[in-house]
Design an enzyme around this catalytic site. Structure first.
Site, PDB file in Angstrom:
ATOM      1  N   HIS A 189       0.826  -1.219   0.000  1.00 31.05           N
ATOM      2  CA  HIS A 189       0.000   0.000   0.000  1.00 31.05           C
ATOM      3  C   HIS A 189       0.858   1.266   0.000  1.00 31.05           C
ATOM      4  O   HIS A 189       0.383   2.342  -0.380  1.00 31.05           O
ATOM      5  CB  HIS A 189      -0.975  -0.002   1.182  1.00 31.05           C
ATOM      6  CG  HIS A 189      -0.364   0.349   2.509  1.00 31.05           C
ATOM      7  ND1 HIS A 189      -0.014  -0.602   3.447  1.00 31.05           N
ATOM      8  CD2 HIS A 189      -0.056   1.547   3.075  1.00 31.05           C
ATOM      9  CE1 HIS A 189       0.475  -0.004   4.520  1.00 31.05           C
ATOM     10  NE2 HIS A 189       0.472   1.303   4.321  1.00 31.05           N
ATOM     11  N   ASP A 225       0.176  -7.571   1.642  1.00 32.48           N
ATOM     12  CA  ASP A 225       0.604  -6.169   1.716  1.00 32.48           C
ATOM     13  C   ASP A 225       2.126  -6.021   1.712  1.00 32.48           C
ATOM     14  O   ASP A 225       2.708  -5.319   2.528  1.00 32.48           O
ATOM     15  CB  ASP A 225       0.021  -5.504   2.961  1.00 32.48           C
ATOM     16  CG  ASP A 225       0.108  -3.979   2.901  1.00 32.48           C
ATOM     17  OD1 ASP A 225       0.273  -3.443   1.793  1.00 32.48           O
ATOM     18  OD2 ASP A 225       0.012  -3.337   3.967  1.00 32.48           O
ATOM     19  N   GLY A 267       3.640   6.465   8.328  1.00 34.78           N
ATOM     20  CA  GLY A 267       5.062   6.532   7.991  1.00 34.78           C
ATOM     21  C   GLY A 267       5.806   5.295   8.471  1.00 34.78           C
ATOM     22  O   GLY A 267       6.854   4.936   7.936  1.00 34.78           O
ATOM     23  N   SER A 310       4.627   2.307   8.205  1.00 35.34           N
ATOM     24  CA  SER A 310       4.303   1.192   7.319  1.00 35.34           C
ATOM     25  C   SER A 310       5.557   0.727   6.582  1.00 35.34           C
ATOM     26  O   SER A 310       6.249   1.521   5.959  1.00 35.34           O
ATOM     27  CB  SER A 310       3.244   1.614   6.300  1.00 35.34           C
ATOM     28  OG  SER A 310       2.026   1.884   6.929  1.00 35.34           O
TER      29      SER A 310
END
Length: 281
Positions: free
Chosen positions: A94, A133, A224, A226
């Site tokens: 993502h 993801d 941030g 992630s």
């Protein structure tokens, strides 16, 4: 009561008292040993983490985009970390899902700080796994970063202490990675329950049909973070990749009212994805 009875009672009481003293003394020794071991373990963890952070920080980067005609030219989107021979960078799918403005030469890039100077290296996406993801980027040219070692996520247990390092709040804090730590509070299926059926969408239904386990942490991640590596404080081996934080109310309030519940994807799925980019190394 005769004198002999009194003597028997007094003698029995003294025997019982001495026995209790011995038991209490033994209990005290056990407690002292227990707390000694716990303090030693805590001290060992706290002693090893600073050295681990210093060792792994050079391989943890900001993932974003670069466009020479834009102001600012660099846009921070999330965190990533180097793996393999140092030319590959892992992040969340993502994070790099944004469509690039190729007409204005916008490209994926990683940002690092070396020798007190901010640097940028262009990159391209070479593999993605939207279900888990995950995405893997390839650095341009001969660029290399110190890679992080991957651990065995199947050995992770609830209650164990881990750390993650990344770039919370993106561009606000600059290229200075921040470390958080916490325990694995649960190993739970990647399916957040909803109260009403109308809240379900196709993506959520797919997860409910084929749920996979993720690590729930009691540490707070922010926008941030992630793509941050979740690692063993002692060895620095990566066991997971931070991918989201549970939001209590709205995304806008995640900074002022963090939930303290963060999720990480087990590294086993990254190992599977790496098999698709062997030709890129």
């Amino acid at each position: 009561m005769g004198e002999n009875d009194k003597l028997d009672i007094e003698w029995n009481w003294r025997i019982d008292l001495n026995s209790r003293r011995r038991n209490y003394g033994f209990f005290g020794v056990v407690v002292a040993v227990f707390f000694g071991v716990m303090c030693s373990a805590s001290s060992f963890a706290s002693d090893s983490l600073p050295a681990t952070i210093e060792r792994i920080k050079p391989g943890i980067v900001v993932v974003g985009t670069f466009q020479r005609t834009r102001s600012p030219r660099g846009l921070f989107l999330g965190t990533g970390f180097a793996i393999g021979d140092g030319s590959l960078v892992v992040t969340n799918a993502h994070v790099v899902a944004k469509q690039l403005d190729e007409g204005h030469l916008e490209s994926l890039a990683v940002f690092i700080r070396r020798g007190g100077k901010d640097q940028m290296v262009q990159a391209r996406q070479v593999a993605t796994d939207p279900e888990h993801d995950l995405a893997i980027l390839k650095l341009s040219g001969n660029a290399r970063l110190p890679p992080m070692r991957l651990g065995d996520s199947s050995k992770v247990k609830e209650g164990e202490l881990y750390a993650f390092t990344g770039y919370p709040i993106g561009m606000v804090l600059g290229l200075f990675p921040v470390t958080h730590r916490g325990i694995v509070s649960a190993i739970t299926p990647m399916a957040i329950p909803v109260i009403q059926s109308r809240q379900l969408n196709t993506k959520m239904l797919k997860r409910l049909r084929n749920p996979y386990d993720v690590f729930q942490l009691d540490a707070t991640a922010y926008p941030g973070n992630s793509g941050s590596p979740l690692y063993d404080p002692e060895s620095g081996e990566v066991v997971g990749i931070i991918n989201k934080v549970f939001v209590k109310e709205s995304k806008e309030q995640v900074l002022s009212q963090p939930s303290g519940i963060t999720y990480a994807i087990p590294v086993v799925y990254l190992r599977q994805l790496m098999g698709k980019v062997k030709g890129e190394r």
